[in-house]
Design an enzyme around this catalytic site. Structure first.
Site, PDB file in Angstrom:
ATOM      1  N   HIS A 181       0.830  -1.210   0.000  1.00 20.07           N
ATOM      2  CA  HIS A 181       0.000   0.000   0.000  1.00 20.07           C
ATOM      3  C   HIS A 181       0.867   1.264   0.000  1.00 20.07           C
ATOM      4  O   HIS A 181       0.698   2.150  -0.849  1.00 20.07           O
ATOM      5  CB  HIS A 181      -0.907  -0.013   1.239  1.00 20.07           C
ATOM      6  CG  HIS A 181      -1.704   1.234   1.451  1.00 20.07           C
ATOM      7  ND1 HIS A 181      -3.049   1.303   1.203  1.00 20.07           N
ATOM      8  CD2 HIS A 181      -1.346   2.471   1.893  1.00 20.07           C
ATOM      9  CE1 HIS A 181      -3.491   2.516   1.471  1.00 20.07           C
ATOM     10  NE2 HIS A 181      -2.471   3.239   1.898  1.00 20.07           N
ATOM     11  N   GLU A 182       1.770   1.345   0.953  1.00 22.35           N
ATOM     12  CA  GLU A 182       2.594   2.553   1.048  1.00 22.35           C
ATOM     13  C   GLU A 182       3.519   2.693  -0.152  1.00 22.35           C
ATOM     14  O   GLU A 182       3.820   3.812  -0.587  1.00 22.35           O
ATOM     15  CB  GLU A 182       3.387   2.542   2.361  1.00 22.35           C
ATOM     16  CG  GLU A 182       2.527   2.599   3.609  1.00 22.35           C
ATOM     17  CD  GLU A 182       1.621   3.824   3.675  1.00 22.35           C
ATOM     18  OE1 GLU A 182       1.924   4.842   3.027  1.00 22.35           O
ATOM     19  OE2 GLU A 182       0.596   3.764   4.390  1.00 22.35           O
TER      20      GLU A 182
ATOM     21  N   HIS B  32       1.909   4.654  -2.843  1.00 21.75           N
ATOM     22  CA  HIS B  32       2.084   6.108  -2.748  1.00 21.75           C
ATOM     23  C   HIS B  32       3.410   6.519  -3.389  1.00 21.75           C
ATOM     24  O   HIS B  32       3.479   7.522  -4.118  1.00 21.75           O
ATOM     25  CB  HIS B  32       2.078   6.547  -1.282  1.00 21.75           C
ATOM     26  CG  HIS B  32       0.724   6.574  -0.648  1.00 21.75           C
ATOM     27  ND1 HIS B  32      -0.341   7.286  -1.161  1.00 21.75           N
ATOM     28  CD2 HIS B  32       0.255   5.985   0.485  1.00 21.75           C
ATOM     29  CE1 HIS B  32      -1.399   7.153  -0.377  1.00 21.75           C
ATOM     30  NE2 HIS B  32      -1.072   6.352   0.623  1.00 21.75           N
TER      31      HIS B  32
ATOM     32  N   HIS C 107       3.164   6.555  -6.998  1.00 22.67           N
ATOM     33  CA  HIS C 107       2.403   7.719  -7.454  1.00 22.67           C
ATOM     34  C   HIS C 107       3.334   8.925  -7.590  1.00 22.67           C
ATOM     35  O   HIS C 107       3.219   9.713  -8.527  1.00 22.67           O
ATOM     36  CB  HIS C 107       1.282   8.009  -6.451  1.00 22.67           C
ATOM     37  CG  HIS C 107       0.106   8.710  -7.040  1.00 22.67           C
ATOM     38  ND1 HIS C 107      -1.031   9.003  -6.333  1.00 22.67           N
ATOM     39  CD2 HIS C 107      -0.133   9.200  -8.282  1.00 22.67           C
ATOM     40  CE1 HIS C 107      -1.905   9.625  -7.097  1.00 22.67           C
ATOM     41  NE2 HIS C 107      -1.376   9.757  -8.280  1.00 22.67           N
TER      42      HIS C 107
END
Length: 732
Positions: free
Chosen positions: A516-517, A520, A523
């Site tokens: 999940h992290e 980021h 992104h």
């Protein structure tokens, strides 16, 4: 999550003070600029926190030169430098244009951004009591600093001219988006208020900044203060890897020969899942969930009330009934009603499933417990694990043997290579400064061209002075404005550091969080925007990209290549994979309920009248009305709900994880339906083009429609969680 004040200087470089105390009324504008430049240039040359980043990879932060004594003067000088830049823009006598107003604002604040990078590291990764003293002193100054930009009347009028002209004669798409974001940001910060209202608005922000710092530091103080120690005769049920890590944690705190459960989620979660010692489980549970709620100097209840009062007063100055109306206007939900509707569409199914889970656990406890017990919150994880083993023959500790951190790191690199064409190569040790010996750095390049894209820093382990949880941040964002800037991104975790020579084995949930992290970070790395402002995010949308990346952990390619037994090197057996898949919706009642309870309380707090509010009583009464199962507690109880009360990034926005989950489940089905599955080249190309690379240069709803061909539906989310799909109950 990042503190709001850290982000303030990073989006577009427009956080500045209005006036310099050193300037006098007799000085002409030109004289002011000259004197400031001379004085401040000397500071830049001597203070390492202000200096331009040098070295390889387009320059890197001088983390090896971080000296706390330099921080306060660096921040003050950086704000003054930024002030001079903004004053020059605001006082330009030429008609306002995109080039001489918006572009100049985008260009401003380089020194400030550098200083805030170091400030963020001290705040999140290496905090000390000495830093917290500086933080408390600087918080109101930073607030004044931000207010004097957003309330600079000359500056706002120039922005408004550019905005009004762009409404009549639209600019190129990216410029149009920047203008609209900048104008809306100033408008939401009270730029249209009267002088008297602006004065009160700024005073409120200053008070809030101090309260946010207190709130955050109170949580950290209780995380450091409350540690549960236990002895060798109390190890029953605990995995070997946890026992070794607990022994090290105790030894590090001067308790050689004992074992320690630190007051962080990773440590607490493992202990509550495996320990057979029910009394110790209760103690660990109470320590964790009573953080900043102990009626002592670190108690946050009054801070909550003060924050809610000030937030409401501030938005009422602008004509809003409540904080939620103001906050959500630029989010995907748009209104608190829309956010509440989504949450309440899922809530009944979540608590119904939770009740089924409790019944299963109680039945098992009745059969196996030596004494008669009723399931309590500190029993939930423990008996859920027992039920999981009974129903699905799935042992979480067995799964952990295949989730070794080094292999998981290679797994996220593989995923990035398949979807984004990125390659990760370790940088030679010592060639890039780091702020702690645990931090490792990789260079990111394009697999095809070899072009440098950026660096990725990983700070994986829990330690004193590091805030709990997991998060991503960026030290430098991609832009092509004033020359191409490459990305400096980071991920931060709180895995329990193992004993020397031992592997880092993590739970399936922690592995998902790691992916999940990293989403980021991808992104940040995939960004393809020109202007710094376009790297900003829409809170209930930016969680989508990261939640989507979690899905690759359970793909065949990742499982077969990287989920290997830490001793034998054998890949995870297909039988175990099948058990994980079969149990994928297990415990969704708990997971969804503990999250939604926090999201609903976030919204209810900001819709309620804060006068005469008792936070603990309000929390209990509201959850009772909602039918909250007594065996489950909010994921983040109000006194330590840092997402919401230590800044404003997630305030009335914690629901955004669910909004993002709707998008995630829907987008996942796009991959699942494609010929190449989760590695389908065509869908992956759309993913990068529309959902990652644009950042905030497109409206999120439009970007998603470009990717999917339609709006997202809630159906896929309900299927993922094993809940009834709306409108399909009773259908076969």
């Amino acid at each position: 999550m990042k503190d709001q004040i850290i982000l303030a200087g990073k989006a577009s470089g427009v956080a500045v003070l209005l006036a310099l105390a050193s300037c006098t009324s007799s000085q002409t504008p030109q004289t002011q600029d000259t004197q400031v430049t001379t004085q401040q240039q000397q500071a830049v040359e001597t203070n390492p926190l202000l200096q331009e980043w040098t070295g390889p990879y387009g320059g890197v932060p001088a983390f090896d030169k971080m000296n706390l004594a330099d921080l306060k003067p660096a921040m003050e000088k950086a704000m003054a430098l930024n002030l001079a830049e903004i004053e020059k823009i605001a006082n330009n006598t030429q008609p306002a244009t995109f080039e001489n107003t918006i572009e100049e604002m985008e260009r401003a604040g380089k020194e400030l951004n550098r200083v805030f990078t170091y400030y963020g590291i001290w705040s999140s990764n290496v905090s000390t009591p000495e830093f917290r003293t500086i933080q408390q002193e600087m918080a109101p100054k930073i607030s004044e600093f931000n207010s004097k930009i957003s309330q600079n009347e000359k500056l706002f009028q120039r922005i408004k001219v550019v905005y009004d002209n762009a409404q009549k004669n639209p600019l190129p798409a990216d410029q149009q988006r920047v203008v609209e974001l900048v104008y809306k940001g100033f408008e939401m910060e009270g730029a249209n208020l009267s002088p008297e209202q602006k004065q009160r608005y700024a005073a409120i922000n200053k008070e809030l900044s101090t309260l946010y710092t207190k709130f955050s530091n109170n949580i950290l103080a209780d995380e450091e203060k409350y540690v549960v120690y236990f002895t060798k005769d109390q190890l029953s049920g605990l995995p070997e890897s946890f026992v070794k890590a607990a022994a090290k944690a105790a030894a590090d705190r001067g308790k050689e020969g004992q074992y320690a459960v630190t007051n962080t989620r990773s440590s607490m979660d493992q202990f509550l899942t495996y320990s057979d010692e029910r009394a110790l489980r209760e103690k660990v549970w109470k320590n964790y969930y009573s953080r900043a709620d102990n009626n002592d100097e670190n108690d946050n209840k009054q801070n909550i009330v003060d924050i809610l009062k000030l937030r409401r007063e501030r938005v009422q100055l602008m004509g809003y009934d409540n904080y939620a109306q103001w906050r959500l206007q630029d989010r995907m939900a748009k209104t608190p009603e829309a956010a509440m509707d989504l949450m309440m569409a899922v809530w009944p199914s979540a608590i119904a499933r939770a009740k089924e889970e409790v019944a299963d656990m109680q039945q098992l406890a009745n059969k196996t417990s030596k004494t008669k017990i009723t399931i309590e919150p500190w029993d939930y994880r423990y008996y859920a694990e027992k039920v999981r083993q009974q129903k699905y023959d799935l042992n979480s500790d067995e799964v952990k043997q295949y989730l070794e951190l080094g292999n998981l790191t290679q797994a996220i690199f593989f995923t990035a290579g398949e979807l984004f064409n990125f390659n990760f190569t370790p940088v030679p040790e010592g060639s890039v400064p780091v702020f702690h010996e645990d931090v490792k750095v990789w260079e990111v390049t394009d697999k095809t061209t070899g072009d440098h894209i950026g660096l990725w820093y990983l700070d994986p382990f829990a330690r004193q002075g590091k805030r709990s949880g997991a998060w991503a941040t960026t030290y430098r964002a991609h832009t092509t404005f004033d020359g191409k800037k490459t990305v400096l991104s980071s991920n931060n975790s709180n895995f329990v550091k193992p004993a020397p020579g031992e592997p880092v084995l993590v739970s399936w949930d922690d592995a998902e969080t790691f992916f999940h992290e990293f989403g980021h970070a991808l992104h940040f790395l995939a960004s393809n925007v020109k202007y710094p402002t376009l790297n900003s995010g829409v809170r209930d949308y930016t969680e989508f990209q990261s939640q989507l990346l979690e899905r690759w952990l359970s793909t065949d390619k990742v499982i077969n290549q990287f989920l290997k037994h830490y001793k034998t090197g054998e890949p995870m057996p297909k039988e175990l994979v099948a058990k994980i898949e079969k149990a994928s919706t297990f415990n969704q009642g708990f997971a969804t309920t503990e999250f939604l309870a926090s999201a609903l309380m976030d919204m209810h707090f900001h819709l309620a009248d804060p006068n005469n509010l008792d936070p603990d009583k309000f929390e209990k009464e509201t959850l009772s009305k909602l039918g909250m199962p007594k065996e489950i507690v909010m994921r983040h109880r109000s006194p330590h709900f840092g997402h919401v009360f230590s800044g404003e990034g997630y305030a009335t926005g914690y629901y955004g994880y669910l909004w993002a989950d709707v998008l995630t489940s829907d987008a996942s089905e796009a991959f699942a339906e494609a010929p190449g599955g989760f590695y389908d080249a065509e869908v992956a190309a759309r993913l990068v083009k529309y959902l990652f690379a644009p950042r905030n240069s497109m409206d999120p709803a439009d970007a998603y429609r470009q990717f999917r061909g339609r709006d997202a539906k809630i159906d896929a989310l309900m299927r993922d969680r094993g809940f009834p799909v709306p409108g399909q109950q009773g259908k076969k």
